[in-house]
Design an enzyme around this catalytic site. Structure first.
Site, PDB file in Angstrom:
ATOM      1  N   ASN A 200      34.717  15.203   3.136  1.00 13.74           N
ATOM      2  CA  ASN A 200      35.649  14.364   2.384  1.00 13.74           C
ATOM      3  C   ASN A 200      34.894  13.173   1.800  1.00 13.74           C
ATOM      4  O   ASN A 200      34.274  12.401   2.531  1.00 13.74           O
ATOM      5  CB  ASN A 200      36.766  13.890   3.315  1.00 13.74           C
ATOM      6  CG  ASN A 200      37.744  12.966   2.621  1.00 13.74           C
ATOM      7  OD1 ASN A 200      37.855  12.968   1.398  1.00 13.74           O
ATOM      8  ND2 ASN A 200      38.466  12.172   3.406  1.00 13.74           N
TER       9      ASN A 200
ATOM     10  N   ARG B 155       9.810 -16.532 -24.796  1.00 17.52           N
ATOM     11  CA  ARG B 155      10.959 -17.074 -24.084  1.00 17.52           C
ATOM     12  C   ARG B 155      12.209 -17.031 -24.965  1.00 17.52           C
ATOM     13  O   ARG B 155      12.133 -16.667 -26.146  1.00 17.52           O
ATOM     14  CB  ARG B 155      10.634 -18.497 -23.621  1.00 17.52           C
ATOM     15  CG  ARG B 155       9.572 -18.545 -22.523  1.00 17.52           C
ATOM     16  CD  ARG B 155       9.128 -19.961 -22.240  1.00 17.52           C
ATOM     17  NE  ARG B 155      10.255 -20.825 -21.916  1.00 17.52           N
ATOM     18  CZ  ARG B 155      10.168 -22.153 -21.844  1.00 17.52           C
ATOM     19  NH1 ARG B 155       9.007 -22.758 -22.086  1.00 17.52           N
ATOM     20  NH2 ARG B 155      11.234 -22.872 -21.540  1.00 17.52           N
TER      21      ARG B 155
ATOM     22  N   ALA C 137     -10.430 -28.785 -36.152  1.00 19.42           N
ATOM     23  CA  ALA C 137     -10.472 -28.496 -34.723  1.00 19.42           C
ATOM     24  C   ALA C 137     -10.467 -29.786 -33.914  1.00 19.42           C
ATOM     25  O   ALA C 137     -11.081 -30.780 -34.300  1.00 19.42           O
ATOM     26  CB  ALA C 137     -11.711 -27.672 -34.391  1.00 19.42           C
TER      27      ALA C 137
ATOM     28  N   LYS D 189      29.958  -7.303  -0.995  1.00 19.86           N
ATOM     29  CA  LYS D 189      29.243  -6.045  -1.200  1.00 19.86           C
ATOM     30  C   LYS D 189      29.481  -5.472  -2.589  1.00 19.86           C
ATOM     31  O   LYS D 189      28.540  -4.991  -3.241  1.00 19.86           O
ATOM     32  CB  LYS D 189      29.647  -5.023  -0.139  1.00 19.86           C
ATOM     33  CG  LYS D 189      28.936  -3.685  -0.296  1.00 19.86           C
ATOM     34  CD  LYS D 189      29.133  -2.771   0.888  1.00 19.86           C
ATOM     35  CE  LYS D 189      30.553  -2.287   1.025  1.00 19.86           C
ATOM     36  NZ  LYS D 189      30.672  -1.210   2.041  1.00 19.86           N
TER      37      LYS D 189
ATOM     38  N   HIS E 118      -4.609 -17.010 -29.265  1.00 21.71           N
ATOM     39  CA  HIS E 118      -5.157 -17.377 -27.959  1.00 21.71           C
ATOM     40  C   HIS E 118      -4.604 -18.703 -27.458  1.00 21.71           C
ATOM     41  O   HIS E 118      -4.562 -19.692 -28.185  1.00 21.71           O
ATOM     42  CB  HIS E 118      -6.694 -17.544 -27.996  1.00 21.71           C
ATOM     43  CG  HIS E 118      -7.407 -16.680 -28.960  1.00 21.71           C
ATOM     44  ND1 HIS E 118      -7.779 -15.387 -28.676  1.00 21.71           N
ATOM     45  CD2 HIS E 118      -7.827 -16.918 -30.227  1.00 21.71           C
ATOM     46  CE1 HIS E 118      -8.409 -14.869 -29.720  1.00 21.71           C
ATOM     47  NE2 HIS E 118      -8.443 -15.776 -30.676  1.00 21.71           N
TER      48      HIS E 118
ATOM     49  N   LYS F 104       8.580 -20.453 -27.462  1.00 24.65           N
ATOM     50  CA  LYS F 104       9.936 -20.750 -27.008  1.00 24.65           C
ATOM     51  C   LYS F 104      10.745 -21.352 -28.151  1.00 24.65           C
ATOM     52  O   LYS F 104      10.319 -22.286 -28.805  1.00 24.65           O
ATOM     53  CB  LYS F 104       9.876 -21.733 -25.828  1.00 24.65           C
ATOM     54  CG  LYS F 104      11.211 -22.027 -25.145  1.00 24.65           C
ATOM     55  CD  LYS F 104      11.980 -23.217 -25.723  1.00 24.65           C
ATOM     56  CE  LYS F 104      11.273 -24.523 -25.571  1.00 24.65           C
ATOM     57  NZ  LYS F 104      12.142 -25.667 -26.029  1.00 24.65           N
TER      58      LYS F 104
ATOM     59  N   GLY G 148      42.149  -1.421   7.121  1.00 25.45           N
ATOM     60  CA  GLY G 148      41.934  -0.020   6.812  1.00 25.45           C
ATOM     61  C   GLY G 148      42.313   0.357   5.395  1.00 25.45           C
ATOM     62  O   GLY G 148      42.998  -0.378   4.679  1.00 25.45           O
ATOM     63  N   THR G 149      41.861   1.555   4.997  1.00 24.15           N
ATOM     64  CA  THR G 149      42.096   2.029   3.631  1.00 24.15           C
ATOM     65  C   THR G 149      43.571   2.301   3.364  1.00 24.15           C
ATOM     66  O   THR G 149      44.065   2.074   2.253  1.00 24.15           O
ATOM     67  CB  THR G 149      41.279   3.298   3.374  1.00 24.15           C
ATOM     68  OG1 THR G 149      41.573   4.267   4.397  1.00 24.15           O
ATOM     69  CG2 THR G 149      39.779   2.999   3.399  1.00 24.15           C
TER      70      THR G 149
END
EC number: 2.7.7.23
Length: 450
Positions: A170, A329, A419, A21, A359, A347, A78-79
């Site tokens: 408390n 990236r 191209a 936790k 593009h 990247k 316990g605490t």
């Protein structure tokens, strides 16, 4: 002298998680890291983490913090039993012991300082943090006499109707005189419904108990399940947004954006809806982020826009436009005045000042000079199936649409690539490179016999 002990041994069963936790994340840090950070300004002489459930994993996660002592509680009973484990560890220690809970991550540093200072000024044996709750159901009630001393702590189930009207509760956070506490810790009893040793029971054993009331009850919200984790995340996110709005940042729709505590913003930054910043982000003046963008460990200069894009572990200069739908990236380094446009992925590459990749391109393991124009659909083919190779493009060069640069390859300065070309060999400065099949047009094709 001051020692700080954080209780972090519990299983957190209600989280229903393989992760302990106290290692659950909250706005970019674990719960227990936030608790430790809240006490850092006190500069304690000793810092101890009482661990139990998955102790090895907790220690591994927090080892990098340094100057942190790990104390094993086994079994978890316990605490009070947890703090009993400090008896041999703090043998001969003289001073205060501050006890914090590893699942109460919203405490402000000033609240903890107020608790410790109030304890020292009053000369109490113990000072507990209290909170007035709108709905105190399930919480132990704290009763205070005319002199401000704590006269009793009564568990909810044991309260009379009159006592239930008291909403002073408390919070389970204490500052003790260690020598006084050490004398009564061995006297704790398991004579209760749970058969555990409760730290709360020491308050009645000590001659002088005082309290400090927290100003904001949200600070003592504990986390036992996913719902409470989400509630604390919302509180912390609102704190972060409030802080940065006070520093000159605009959130168009604050509730739809999330930040990490390690983010830093310049002036006049505008954050559009559904934009999220994680890790350590540094954002310069006059940037506009979003809508719909994610930045993680990103560094942006001034006057940068990021539209519907992802920027992860990348560095961006001044006056850069990113997006929509771009992806920077790790190790992408974009210089001033660049344009990284629609559906572009970069990247581990350097892009020189004034260059444009407008593009549908992939630029990986590449170095682009200044004022390079990358045509639509240009791809750096950097991977041969075994290794990655680099592509170098000189200043002022431009590639035509749908070009493929097969690495390793170098294009000199002011190179033009026709191209649709596939470039496999180096190209000298100022040259035109064409690498495509000759066009063949067959007349009458549509009218040919079937």
């Amino acid at each position: 002298m001051l020692a700080v002990a954080v209780l972090a041994a519990g299983k957190g069963t209600r989280m229903k998680s393989a992760l302990p936790k106290v290692l659950q994340p909250l706005a970019g840090a674990t719960l227990v890291e936030r608790v430790l950070a809240s006490a850092a300004n006190l500069q304690p002489d000793r810092r101890m983490l009482i661990v139990g459930h998955q102790a090895d994993r907790v220690e591994e996660q927090l080892a990098a913090i340094g100057l942190l002592e790990f104390v094993l509680q086994q079994p978890q009973n316990g605490t009070g039993h947890a703090v009993q484990q400090l008896l041999p560890v703090l043998q001969g220690f003289e001073g205060e012991l501050l006890v914090l809970n590893g699942d109460v991550p919203l405490l402000r540093a000033e609240t903890i300082e107020s608790l410790v200072n109030g304890h020292r000024e009053s000369g109490a044996d113990v000072t507990l943090l209290t909170a007035r709750l709108e709905d105190p159901t399930g919480y132990g009630r704290v009763f205070v006499d005319a002199d401000g001393k704590v006269s009793a702590i009564v568990e909810h189930r044991d309260c009379s109707e009159e006592q239930l009207s008291n909403n002073l509760t408390n919070a389970g956070i204490y500052c003790f005189n260690w020598q006084a506490l050490a004398e009564v810790l061995p006297k704790l009893s398991t004579d209760n419904d749970q058969g555990e040793l409760y730290l709360t029971d020491t308050v009645a054993m000590l001659p002088k108990a005082m309290h400090v009331e927290v100003a904001d009850p949200d600070e003592v919200n504990g986390i036992n399940n996913r719902k409470q984790l989400a509630q604390c995340e919302a509180v912390l996110q609102q704190r972060l947004r409030d802080h940065w709005m006070a520093e000159g940042v605009t959130f168009v729709d604050p509730g739809s954006c999330t930040l990490s505590e390690n983010c830093c913003f310049g002036r006049d930054v505008v954050i559009e809806p559904q934009t999220h910043l994680r890790g350590s982000c540094r954002i310069g003046d006059n940037c506009r982020l979003g809508p719909g963008s994610l930045l993680e460990n990103a560094e942006l200069g001034s006057d940068v826009s990021v539209l519907h894009s992802v920027v992860r572990e990348a560095t961006v200069g001044n006056g850069v436009a990113i997006g929509p739908f771009a992806h920077l990236r790790p190790a992408a380094d974009i210089a001033d005045g660049c344009r990284i446009g629609n559906f572009v992925e970069v990247k581990k590459s350097q892009v020189g000042a004034g260059s444009k990749i407008n593009h549908l391109s992939y630029i990986g393991d590449a170095s682009l000079g200044e004022n390079v124009n990358v045509g639509a659909g240009t791809i750096t083919a950097n991977y041969d199936g075994v290794r990655k190779h680099r592509t170098v493009i000189g200043d002022g060069s431009k590639t035509g649409a749908n070009s493929v640069l097969v690495a390793p390859v170098t294009l000199g300065a002011k190179v033009t690539v026709g191209a649709g070309s596939t470039i496999t060999k180096d190209v000298p400065d100022g040259a035109l490179a064409i690498g495509r099949a000759k066009q063949l047009s067959k007349e009458g094709w549509a009218d040919r016999p079937a």
